[in-house]
Design a protein around this motif. Structure first.
Motif, PDB file in Angstrom:
ATOM      1  N   TYR A 466       0.830  -1.211   0.000  1.00  0.00           N
ATOM      2  CA  TYR A 466       0.000   0.000   0.000  1.00  0.00           C
ATOM      3  C   TYR A 466       0.865   1.262   0.000  1.00  0.00           C
ATOM      4  N   PHE A 467       0.456   2.241  -0.811  1.00  0.00           N
ATOM      5  CA  PHE A 467       1.244   3.474  -0.925  1.00  0.00           C
ATOM      6  C   PHE A 467       0.357   4.612  -1.414  1.00  0.00           C
ATOM      7  N   THR A 468       0.945   5.814  -1.518  1.00  0.00           N
ATOM      8  CA  THR A 468       0.251   6.975  -2.091  1.00  0.00           C
ATOM      9  C   THR A 468       0.858   7.271  -3.459  1.00  0.00           C
ATOM     10  N   LYS A 469      -0.005   7.575  -4.429  1.00  0.00           N
ATOM     11  CA  LYS A 469       0.460   7.819  -5.803  1.00  0.00           C
ATOM     12  C   LYS A 469       1.157   9.168  -5.946  1.00  0.00           C
ATOM     13  N   ASP A 470       0.795  10.120  -5.094  1.00  0.00           N
ATOM     14  CA  ASP A 470       1.387  11.463  -5.175  1.00  0.00           C
ATOM     15  C   ASP A 470       1.143  12.094  -6.547  1.00  0.00           C
ATOM     16  N   GLY A 471      -0.087  12.123  -6.978  1.00  0.00           N
ATOM     17  CA  GLY A 471      -0.407  12.723  -8.266  1.00  0.00           C
ATOM     18  C   GLY A 471      -1.426  11.892  -9.029  1.00  0.00           C
ATOM     19  N   THR A 472      -1.657  12.273 -10.270  1.00  0.00           N
ATOM     20  CA  THR A 472      -2.688  11.593 -11.084  1.00  0.00           C
ATOM     21  C   THR A 472      -2.110  10.701 -12.164  1.00  0.00           C
ATOM     22  N   ALA A 473      -0.792  10.727 -12.343  1.00  0.00           N
ATOM     23  CA  ALA A 473      -0.178   9.907 -13.396  1.00  0.00           C
ATOM     24  C   ALA A 473      -0.388   8.416 -13.113  1.00  0.00           C
ATOM     25  N   ASP A 474      -0.553   7.639 -14.166  1.00  0.00           N
ATOM     26  CA  ASP A 474      -0.703   6.194 -14.012  1.00  0.00           C
ATOM     27  C   ASP A 474       0.591   5.585 -13.484  1.00  0.00           C
ATOM     28  N   MET A 475       0.451   4.438 -12.837  1.00  0.00           N
ATOM     29  CA  MET A 475       1.606   3.724 -12.313  1.00  0.00           C
ATOM     30  C   MET A 475       1.997   2.584 -13.244  1.00  0.00           C
ATOM     31  N   SER A 476       3.300   2.343 -13.340  1.00  0.00           N
ATOM     32  CA  SER A 476       3.842   1.200 -14.069  1.00  0.00           C
ATOM     33  C   SER A 476       4.697   0.385 -13.101  1.00  0.00           C
ATOM     34  N   ALA A 477       4.831  -0.921 -13.371  1.00  0.00           N
ATOM     35  CA  ALA A 477       5.615  -1.760 -12.469  1.00  0.00           C
ATOM     36  C   ALA A 477       6.254  -2.908 -13.239  1.00  0.00           C
ATOM     37  N   TRP A 478       7.381  -3.396 -12.710  1.00  0.00           N
ATOM     38  CA  TRP A 478       8.133  -4.491 -13.318  1.00  0.00           C
ATOM     39  C   TRP A 478       8.672  -5.397 -12.229  1.00  0.00           C
ATOM     40  N   ILE A 479       8.844  -6.648 -12.532  1.00  0.00           N
ATOM     41  CA  ILE A 479       9.582  -7.561 -11.656  1.00  0.00           C
ATOM     42  C   ILE A 479      11.009  -7.610 -12.194  1.00  0.00           C
ATOM     43  N   ASP A 480      11.935  -6.994 -11.465  1.00  0.00           N
ATOM     44  CA  ASP A 480      13.323  -6.988 -11.918  1.00  0.00           C
ATOM     45  C   ASP A 480      13.944  -8.386 -11.835  1.00  0.00           C
ATOM     46  N   TRP A 481      13.560  -9.103 -10.798  1.00  0.00           N
ATOM     47  CA  TRP A 481      14.072 -10.469 -10.642  1.00  0.00           C
ATOM     48  C   TRP A 481      13.237 -11.179  -9.596  1.00  0.00           C
ATOM     49  N   ALA A 482      13.026 -12.462  -9.781  1.00  0.00           N
ATOM     50  CA  ALA A 482      12.320 -13.272  -8.790  1.00  0.00           C
ATOM     51  C   ALA A 482      12.852 -14.688  -8.863  1.00  0.00           C
ATOM     52  N   ALA A 530       7.117   2.920 -10.921  1.00  0.00           N
ATOM     53  CA  ALA A 530       7.373   4.313 -11.291  1.00  0.00           C
ATOM     54  C   ALA A 530       6.096   4.889 -11.892  1.00  0.00           C
ATOM     55  N   LYS A 531       6.024   6.207 -11.908  1.00  0.00           N
ATOM     56  CA  LYS A 531       4.905   6.868 -12.584  1.00  0.00           C
ATOM     57  C   LYS A 531       5.143   6.846 -14.100  1.00  0.00           C
ATOM     58  N   SER A 532       4.071   6.898 -14.849  1.00  0.00           N
ATOM     59  CA  SER A 532       4.192   6.871 -16.310  1.00  0.00           C
ATOM     60  C   SER A 532       4.924   8.091 -16.844  1.00  0.00           C
ATOM     61  N   ASP A 533       4.872   9.224 -16.097  1.00  0.00           N
ATOM     62  CA  ASP A 533       5.590  10.427 -16.549  1.00  0.00           C
ATOM     63  C   ASP A 533       6.957  10.554 -15.875  1.00  0.00           C
ATOM     64  N   TRP A 534       7.329   9.545 -15.089  1.00  0.00           N
ATOM     65  CA  TRP A 534       8.626   9.483 -14.407  1.00  0.00           C
ATOM     66  C   TRP A 534       8.867  10.666 -13.465  1.00  0.00           C
ATOM     67  N   SER A 535       7.805  11.259 -12.950  1.00  0.00           N
ATOM     68  CA  SER A 535       7.970  12.302 -11.932  1.00  0.00           C
ATOM     69  C   SER A 535       8.298  11.644 -10.591  1.00  0.00           C
ATOM     70  N   ASN A 536       8.787  12.446  -9.658  1.00  0.00           N
ATOM     71  CA  ASN A 536       9.242  11.897  -8.388  1.00  0.00           C
ATOM     72  C   ASN A 536       8.083  11.426  -7.514  1.00  0.00           C
ATOM     73  N   LEU A 537       8.354  10.410  -6.726  1.00  0.00           N
ATOM     74  CA  LEU A 537       7.434   9.915  -5.716  1.00  0.00           C
ATOM     75  C   LEU A 537       7.794  10.535  -4.363  1.00  0.00           C
ATOM     76  N   ASN A 538       6.920  10.352  -3.382  1.00  0.00           N
ATOM     77  CA  ASN A 538       7.245  10.700  -1.993  1.00  0.00           C
ATOM     78  C   ASN A 538       6.831   9.517  -1.128  1.00  0.00           C
ATOM     79  N   GLU A 539       7.776   8.606  -0.931  1.00  0.00           N
ATOM     80  CA  GLU A 539       7.451   7.382  -0.212  1.00  0.00           C
ATOM     81  C   GLU A 539       7.412   7.552   1.300  1.00  0.00           C
TER      82      GLU A 539
END
Length: 572
Positions: A466-482, A530-539
């Motif tokens: 669970y997290f906050t998006k910090d904006g309206t941009a869509d989120m993207s995600a990847w599994i770097d390794w598993a 990451a956000k689709s526009d690659w703007s910064n997050l605030n975790e």
């Protein structure tokens, strides 16, 4: 003659009339400040009486001076000065002086050959009326009493380091003058005694190598004012646990001295933690102004007072009133946190200086209206039970004393949930793959453990972060390794309304991931978002984020579902 008499009478009446216009009645008269003293500014007084060691005297008189002001003597550290202390460690005392109307005297050491430390080592300084710095400081007190309508029952002293050592000396040497004192990073009175007027540093004392019984320390202090049979001032001691300049061992030795001088037990009658790193103990009473209050600051070096500490000193000394001993309404509590449990929420907050009790208030809507759920609480924590799991509760806390009630604290909320342990023995571990909370990517890593005695299929498991998006941009995600193979993990995002969360990322495991053997684990799963526009997050305000976990650890802020049923973690 009659005419003359009438003229004289008329003239006298006229004089009286003019006088009444020019001067207010005696009870309303405003006394002019002594020459050179400017209200609202640090002013030097150049002639103040007997001053055998050539100290300098500075004074701060507030613009809003009380009718019968208290007096605080503020004593600086080695290598310091009155102006540095005024603008630094003592600044919060100055601000409060304008609110409560008390006067502050700032002695300044001129002992450049002794690093501008105050004399707490010579035989002269350690004898009442013996000379050196204490005599000069007492002349400053007498000068201030002679020039201002000081309440003689409200004369206090505080100091840091060398000033803290002088605080202990003054309270022991002039117990009939001072009502109380605060010592930040000091040593017991007489601990620094060298038997010489020129040998100013006791390495044994500084290094915490001098240990005496409580009776020995008490007798050493009593010898500074032989024959005195009255009571001793209240004292508040502060010390950091990793102080390498004046060893933390001196904290315990000072407690011995002052419990003995007060004739009270060295076993505390009250212990709490006003802030996370503080341990406060009270001796001789549990009230806000006991004979002795000692506050140990975990991890602090020779760097106190730090933020928030002076408020506790002001309340302990009794400076938080304009006279007559009447308290003022305490400030709103700070640092309120709410932690969800099973049908319960645990609350904690920082102590509010001057408070005698607290009221916990609750609402089911953010911002209220709030209902009292507990009153007259004397601790700084409370657990609210009998709640409904899945319902979000909003809390505020107010502080009270005889003067009234504070405003509410900032709001905190939590959503109770069933136990975060797994009935199927599944546990989620987490670590922060990236501890930079404000860059443009988030990298939570996970591991699922099976603590049971039978294997568990990974198929049907879903993990939510669970997290906050910090904006309206869509989120993207990847599994770097598993370890179980990134192709066996599907990623989806969902919306959520909870504490520090408006979004969750869900990892669903497929049949190809296999199973976890009894006592085994899934192996590391490295997620990157990451956000689709690659703007910064605030975790920093994300519910599931914890930058302190740089190695895998059990973490119940990540929720694991098995066939749609939550089996690990607490949902925000």
């Amino acid at each position: 003659m009659l005419l003359k008499s009438r003229v004289a009478s008329l003239f006298g009446v006229l004089l009286l009339l003019i006088s009444s216009l020019l001067w207010p009645p005696a009870a309303q008269q405003v006394h002019a400040a002594p020459a050179g003293v400017t209200p609202g500014a640090l002013s030097q007084v150049t002639s103040f009486g007997n001053n055998p060691s050539g100290l300098k005297m500075y004074i701060y008189v507030p613009r809003n001076l009380a009718a019968n002001p208290a007096l605080l003597v503020a004593v600086h550290y080695c290598s310091g000065s009155a102006s540095a202390f005024y603008n630094g460690y003592a600044r919060d005392y100055v601000t409060a002086a304008e609110q409560y109307g008390y006067i502050i005297v700032f002695p300044e050491s001129t002992h450049s050959q002794y690093s501008n430390c105050f004399d707490v080592w010579s035989p002269q300084a350690l004898t009442r009326g013996g000379g050196s710095d204490p005599v000069g400081i007492m002349s400053m007190v007498s000068w201030t009493e002679a020039n201002y309508n000081i309440d003689s029952s409200r004369i206090y002293v505080m100091g840091a380091s060398s000033g803290a050592m002088m605080t202990n000396v003054l309270l022991a040497e002039y117990p009939d003058v001072f009502a109380a004192g605060t010592s930040f990073m000091g040593v017991p009175a007489t601990c620094f005694a060298t038997g010489s007027a020129t040998n100013f540093w006791s390495s044994q004392c500084a290094n915490g190598q001098i240990s005496k019984t409580a009776q020995q320390w008490g007798d050493a202090a009593r010898a500074m004012y032989p024959g005195y049979t009255g009571s001793y001032p209240r004292i508040q001691l502060w010390h950091g646990t990793v102080d390498s300049t004046l060893s933390y061992n001196n904290f315990a030795e000072a407690i011995k001295q002052w419990t003995n001088l007060h004739g009270i037990s060295a076993t505390p009658v009250f212990t709490d933690s006003p802030q996370a790193s503080w341990t406060r103990t009270r001796y001789g009473g549990s009230s806000a102004q006991p004979a002795l209050e000692a506050i140990s600051v975990q991890g602090a070096g020779h760097t106190i007072p730090a933020a928030g500490m002076v408020a506790y000193s002001i309340a302990f000394l009794g400076l938080n009133s304009s006279g007559g001993g009447s308290p003022t309404v305490p400030p709103a509590p700070t640092g309120l946190t709410a932690t969800a449990g099973n049908a319960s929420v645990s609350l904690s907050w920082a102590a509010s200086p001057g408070a005698s009790s607290y009221t916990v208030k609750r609402a089911t809507m953010s911002g209220g209206p709030y209902t009292d759920v507990a009153t007259e609480i004397t601790a700084t924590s409370y657990t609210n039970t009998g709640l409904t799991n899945g319902t979000t509760y909003y809390y505020v806390v107010s502080a009270s004393n005889s003067a009234g009630n504070s405003p509410n604290s900032a709001q905190a909320s939590a959503t109770p949930a069933s136990s975060g342990t797994s009935t199927g023995n599944l546990v989620v571990q987490y670590k922060a793959g990236d501890t930079n909370a404000t860059d443009n990517q988030s990298r939570p890593h996970f591991n699922i453990k099976n603590n049971g005695t039978a294997p568990v299929n990974l198929s049907g498991l879903k993990l939510r972060y669970y997290f906050t998006k910090d904006g309206t941009a869509d989120m993207s995600a990847w599994i770097d390794w598993a370890q179980i193979g990134s192709s066996n993990i599907q990623i989806a995002f969902g919306s959520h309304n909870g504490t520090n969360s408006d979004t969750y990322v869900e990892l669903s495991l497929s049949a190809g991931a296999g199973s976890i053997a009894a006592g085994g684990q899934s192996g590391e799963i490295q997620l990157r978002m990451a956000k689709s526009d690659w703007s910064n997050l605030n975790e920093s305000n994300d519910y599931s984020y914890d930058p302190t976990k740089t190695a895998f650890a059990d973490w119940n802020r990540v929720v694991l579902y098995q066939n749609g049923v939550p089996v690990w973690g607490v949902q925000p």
